[in-house]
Design a protein around this motif. Structure first.
Motif, short mmCIF file in Angstrom:
data_model
loop_
_atom_site.label_atom_id
_atom_site.label_comp_id
_atom_site.label_asym_id
_atom_site.label_seq_id
_atom_site.Cartn_x
_atom_site.Cartn_y
_atom_site.Cartn_z
N ILE A 117 -45.18 -17.78 -55.94
CA ILE A 117 -43.79 -17.87 -55.52
C ILE A 117 -43.48 -19.35 -55.29
CG2 ILE A 117 -42.07 -17.23 -53.79
CD1 ILE A 117 -43.71 -14.71 -53.24
N PRO A 118 -42.52 -19.90 -56.03
CA PRO A 118 -42.18 -21.32 -55.85
C PRO A 118 -41.73 -21.60 -54.40
CG PRO A 118 -41.09 -20.42 -57.79
CD PRO A 118 -41.69 -19.26 -57.05
N GLU A 119 -42.01 -22.79 -53.94
CA GLU A 119 -41.62 -23.17 -52.59
C GLU A 119 -40.11 -23.10 -52.42
OE1 GLU A 119 -42.05 -26.99 -49.59
OE2 GLU A 119 -43.43 -26.79 -51.28
N GLY A 120 -39.68 -22.50 -51.31
CA GLY A 120 -38.25 -22.38 -51.03
C GLY A 120 -37.60 -21.16 -51.67
N TYR A 121 -38.40 -20.32 -52.31
CA TYR A 121 -37.91 -19.12 -52.98
C TYR A 121 -38.58 -17.88 -52.41
CZ TYR A 121 -35.75 -21.91 -56.70
OH TYR A 121 -34.97 -22.78 -57.40
N VAL A 122 -37.97 -16.72 -52.64
CA VAL A 122 -38.58 -15.43 -52.33
C VAL A 122 -38.52 -14.57 -53.58
CG1 VAL A 122 -38.03 -15.51 -49.87
CG2 VAL A 122 -36.42 -14.44 -51.44
N ASP A 123 -39.43 -13.61 -53.67
CA ASP A 123 -39.38 -12.67 -54.80
C ASP A 123 -38.57 -11.44 -54.39
OD1 ASP A 123 -41.10 -11.25 -53.13
OD2 ASP A 123 -42.82 -11.34 -54.48
N ILE A 124 -38.44 -10.51 -55.30
CA ILE A 124 -37.61 -9.32 -55.04
C ILE A 124 -38.14 -8.50 -53.88
CG2 ILE A 124 -36.99 -7.06 -56.00
CD1 ILE A 124 -36.23 -8.45 -58.55
N GLY A 158 -24.62 -10.16 -60.41
CA GLY A 158 -24.23 -11.52 -60.10
C GLY A 158 -23.87 -11.75 -58.64
N ILE A 159 -24.21 -10.80 -57.79
CA ILE A 159 -23.86 -10.90 -56.38
C ILE A 159 -24.86 -11.79 -55.64
CG2 ILE A 159 -23.59 -9.54 -54.26
CD1 ILE A 159 -22.66 -7.23 -56.21
N ILE A 160 -26.12 -11.67 -56.00
CA ILE A 160 -27.16 -12.56 -55.46
C ILE A 160 -27.60 -13.47 -56.60
CG2 ILE A 160 -29.49 -12.74 -54.52
CD1 ILE A 160 -29.13 -10.02 -53.24
N PRO A 161 -27.46 -14.80 -56.43
CA PRO A 161 -27.93 -15.70 -57.48
C PRO A 161 -29.46 -15.71 -57.51
CG PRO A 161 -27.06 -16.95 -55.61
CD PRO A 161 -26.84 -15.50 -55.32
N ALA A 162 -30.03 -15.65 -58.72
CA ALA A 162 -31.49 -15.63 -58.87
C ALA A 162 -31.87 -16.26 -60.19
CB ALA A 162 -32.00 -14.20 -58.79
N SER A 163 -33.15 -16.62 -60.28
CA SER A 163 -33.69 -17.21 -61.50
C SER A 163 -34.79 -16.33 -62.04
CB SER A 163 -34.27 -18.60 -61.21
OG SER A 163 -33.28 -19.45 -60.71
N LEU A 164 -34.78 -16.07 -63.33
CA LEU A 164 -35.83 -15.29 -63.99
C LEU A 164 -36.81 -16.28 -64.60
CD1 LEU A 164 -36.76 -12.44 -64.73
CD2 LEU A 164 -35.42 -12.64 -66.82
N LEU A 165 -38.05 -16.27 -64.09
CA LEU A 165 -39.05 -17.22 -64.56
C LEU A 165 -40.17 -16.51 -65.29
CD1 LEU A 165 -39.39 -19.40 -61.32
CD2 LEU A 165 -37.95 -19.82 -63.31
N LEU A 166 -40.77 -17.22 -66.25
CA LEU A 166 -41.94 -16.70 -66.95
C LEU A 166 -43.17 -17.14 -66.17
CD1 LEU A 166 -40.95 -17.55 -70.62
CD2 LEU A 166 -40.75 -15.36 -69.44
N ILE A 167 -44.06 -16.21 -65.87
CA ILE A 167 -45.23 -16.48 -65.03
C ILE A 167 -46.51 -16.16 -65.79
CG2 ILE A 167 -46.39 -15.88 -62.85
CD1 ILE A 167 -43.67 -17.22 -62.46
N GLY A 168 -47.45 -17.07 -65.75
CA GLY A 168 -48.80 -16.83 -66.27
C GLY A 168 -48.91 -16.89 -67.78
N GLU A 169 -50.15 -16.64 -68.23
CA GLU A 169 -50.47 -16.71 -69.66
C GLU A 169 -49.76 -15.64 -70.46
OE1 GLU A 169 -54.67 -16.81 -70.29
OE2 GLU A 169 -54.97 -18.27 -68.70
#
Length: 84
Positions: free
Chosen positions: A6-13, A34-45
């Motif tokens: 989990i990136p610093e300053g962020y929370v997961d679902i 679009g009510i909660i702004p969020a970022s979809l990140l690719l994680i791991g191999e």
């Protein structure tokens, strides 16, 4: 075992759901609408996708959030105080 990132300053679902007192699927719906702004990140191999929400954005959202549907038609907004 896969370690959770989990990136610093962020929370997961899951953490967002815990903070809001709702089901994780409800958090996903709020993100997709679009009510909660969020970022979809690719994680791991294997490049699995995971949503992350800025903690300050979630705290701002939570300050006005009411998890119960109300008569105002927007269950994500707390009802204004009634003076009646």
């Amino acid at each position: 075992m896969v370690q959770s990132f989990i990136p610093e300053g962020y929370v997961d679902i899951l953490e967002a759901a815990r903070m809001l007192g709702i089901h994780p699927q409800s958090v996903r719906r709020l993100i997709k609408r679009g009510i909660i702004p969020a970022s979809l990140l690719l994680i791991g191999e294997g490049e699995s996708k995971k949503w992350f929400i800025k903690k300050r954005d979630l705290e701002k959202f939570a300050a006005n959030y009411n998890p119960q549907p109300g008569k105002y038609g927007k269950p994500w907004i707390k009802s204004p105080s009634s003076s009646t």
